[in-house]
Design an enzyme around this catalytic site. Sequence first.
Site, PDB file in Angstrom:
ATOM      1  N   GLY A  12       0.967  -1.252   0.001  1.00  0.00           N
ATOM      2  CA  GLY A  12      -0.062  -0.124   0.000  1.00  0.00           C
ATOM      3  C   GLY A  12       0.979   1.219  -0.156  1.00  0.00           C
ATOM      4  N   THR A 141       5.502   2.356   5.461  1.00  0.00           N
ATOM      5  CA  THR A 141       4.120   1.703   5.705  1.00  0.00           C
ATOM      6  C   THR A 141       3.539   2.749   6.759  1.00  0.00           C
ATOM      7  OG1 THR A 141       2.675   0.101   6.638  1.00  0.00           O
ATOM      8  CG2 THR A 141       5.029   0.105   7.550  1.00  0.00           C
ATOM      9  N   ILE A 142       2.467   3.174   6.557  1.00  0.00           N
ATOM     10  CA  ILE A 142       1.578   3.829   7.427  1.00  0.00           C
ATOM     11  C   ILE A 142       1.100   3.193   8.872  1.00  0.00           C
ATOM     12  CG2 ILE A 142       0.336   5.426   5.600  1.00  0.00           C
ATOM     13  CD1 ILE A 142      -2.302   4.019   6.220  1.00  0.00           C
ATOM     14  N   ASP A 143       1.208   1.855   8.617  1.00  0.00           N
ATOM     15  CA  ASP A 143       0.957   1.018   9.913  1.00  0.00           C
ATOM     16  C   ASP A 143       1.991   1.090  10.926  1.00  0.00           C
ATOM     17  OD1 ASP A 143      -1.120   0.352   7.998  1.00  0.00           O
ATOM     18  OD2 ASP A 143      -0.411  -1.859   7.644  1.00  0.00           O
ATOM     19  N   GLY A 189      -4.370   0.433   9.511  1.00  0.00           N
ATOM     20  CA  GLY A 189      -3.227   0.206  10.404  1.00  0.00           C
ATOM     21  C   GLY A 189      -3.317  -1.274  10.676  1.00  0.00           C
ATOM     22  N   ARG A 190      -4.237  -2.153  10.021  1.00  0.00           N
ATOM     23  CA  ARG A 190      -4.211  -3.596  10.088  1.00  0.00           C
ATOM     24  C   ARG A 190      -4.347  -3.820  11.537  1.00  0.00           C
ATOM     25  NH1 ARG A 190      -0.823  -5.288   5.138  1.00  0.00           N
ATOM     26  NH2 ARG A 190      -2.401  -5.677   3.675  1.00  0.00           N
ATOM     27  N   GLU A 245      -9.121  -0.125  12.421  1.00  0.00           N
ATOM     28  CA  GLU A 245      -9.745  -1.043  11.166  1.00  0.00           C
ATOM     29  C   GLU A 245      -9.701  -2.613  11.876  1.00  0.00           C
ATOM     30  OE1 GLU A 245      -8.040  -0.645   7.343  1.00  0.00           O
ATOM     31  OE2 GLU A 245      -6.271  -1.654   8.029  1.00  0.00           O
ATOM     32  N   GLN A 300      -6.020   8.916   4.474  1.00  0.00           N
ATOM     33  CA  GLN A 300      -5.001   9.055   5.235  1.00  0.00           C
ATOM     34  C   GLN A 300      -3.464   8.686   4.835  1.00  0.00           C
ATOM     35  OE1 GLN A 300      -6.175   6.082   8.516  1.00  0.00           O
ATOM     36  NE2 GLN A 300      -7.672   5.457   6.761  1.00  0.00           N
TER      37      GLN A 300
HETATM   38  O1  F6P Z   1      -0.158  -1.789   4.612  1.00  0.00           O
HETATM   39  C1  F6P Z   1      -0.696  -0.625   4.628  1.00  0.00           C
HETATM   40  C2  F6P Z   1      -2.396  -0.584   4.384  1.00  0.00           C
HETATM   41  O2  F6P Z   1      -2.681   1.046   4.061  1.00  0.00           O
HETATM   42  C3  F6P Z   1      -3.000  -0.893   5.616  1.00  0.00           C
HETATM   43  O3  F6P Z   1      -2.986   0.471   6.698  1.00  0.00           O
HETATM   44  C4  F6P Z   1      -4.522  -1.321   5.025  1.00  0.00           C
HETATM   45  O4  F6P Z   1      -5.300  -1.980   5.873  1.00  0.00           O
HETATM   46  C5  F6P Z   1      -4.002  -1.901   3.730  1.00  0.00           C
HETATM   47  O5  F6P Z   1      -2.689  -1.268   3.286  1.00  0.00           O
HETATM   48  C6  F6P Z   1      -4.769  -1.743   2.627  1.00  0.00           C
HETATM   49  O6  F6P Z   1      -4.307  -2.407   1.637  1.00  0.00           O
HETATM   50  P1  F6P Z   1      -4.848  -2.425  -0.124  1.00  0.00           P
HETATM   51  O7  F6P Z   1      -4.814  -0.775  -0.293  1.00  0.00           O
HETATM   52  O8  F6P Z   1      -3.708  -3.128  -0.829  1.00  0.00           O
HETATM   53  O9  F6P Z   1      -6.297  -2.668   0.030  1.00  0.00           O
END
Ligand code: F6P
Length: 417
Positions: A12, A141-143, A189-190, A245, A300
Amino acid sequence: MKKNAIVGQSGGPTSVINASLYGVVYEALNREDVIGTIYGMINGIEGFLNENMMDMKPLEVNGELELIKTTPGSYLGSCRYKLPEDLTDAVYPQLFEKFEKYNIGYFFYIGGNDSMDTVSKLSRYAETVNSEIRFIGIPKTIDNDLVLTDHTPGFGSAAKYVASTVREIAIDASVYDNKKSVTIVEIMGRHAGWLAAASVLARKFEGDNPVLIYLPEVAFDQEQFLADVQKAFEHTSNLVVCISEGINDGNGKFVCELASDVGVDTFGHKMLTGSGKYLENLVKDRLGVKVRSIELNVNQRCSSAMLSATDEKEAIASGSFGVQTALKGTTGMMIAFHRTDDADYHITYAPEDVNLICNQEKTVPLDWITGNGSDIGQQFIDYAQPLIQGSVKVPEEGGLPKFAYRKCNCSEPSKIS
Ligand code: F6P
């Protein structure tokens, strides 16, 4: 003979993943004494398998490279592609034949834990065939969930976006003072709550909104949540609640799964979205008050308006440090951020073993989570505040941000312009 370099982006995006790309390309162009062509792989390693790549040098000539710094999204495109665990799989010789074909000596991959898995596998395979290619991971990573690094580029800007937006939402939510309301903000943020925790930075005084904050690190109990909301109404009639989330019951069931089935990506990660909506309906049904949920969603991670200057600076620095590290002969490493013990915030960069980083997740320490799982403590605030400092002037055209757009979708490298 000079070796060429190749750089890719994966996973992402963040609002500074292109700043890291800029750092790699800028530094590599500065080292034309030892580096030949600098290729960008389109759509990461998956695109490279189809030899989908471009020459990065022309971007410097027409000013595009400068623009990339403040452009959100992944300029080179991205992928979520898992290389086989089995290093004897045919894909590895295929990839290394292509590396040889393009005389690649340096490989840079900008991404999170899954992307570091790619760097790990490629560098381990390289060892088995005595390849001299240097494989370096550049974090993003934003996470903010990578281990062995103080934080990751992308988190600071996303945290700044979350805190500013929640502060704005709280102001909006407060206008009807005489009627109870709940506004639920769902934050990415998974499985790690770093970004949701950043909503605490929105508070201007003790007791200010967001009054309640829930992270995935603590088991989420719906009845306790409703009780927390009722209790909070004793002091605040217009409540703002921030949730990650990834909030879950502590036994592997995500709240968003209670609303509908969720899909999985190629790494087997559940695609988490919808907890806010689920809780909106719960509050409506059980408490009968006005309620609305807001999913911050991709905003975000792609806001150029809310770039943190600190984040942008560090993203660029980690990219260029990656090139310097590869030129020293290092391989199989990710560029980590180390915070010094000085009173003032200061970061140094160092390579850390990518094998210890890939596929791991760093979560928020439990003692940073307070209020019986519904609040965030001062340790987090002290940790996160330096990361959101400073703003960045984004070039404009016609009153709107001016971004770099990749014109070339070069599936045939021979056509690279
Ligand atoms: O890994 C970063 C992230 O932005 C997570 O926060 C989010 O759950 C995930 O990617 C979403 O991924 P995608 O854009 O591939 O659906």
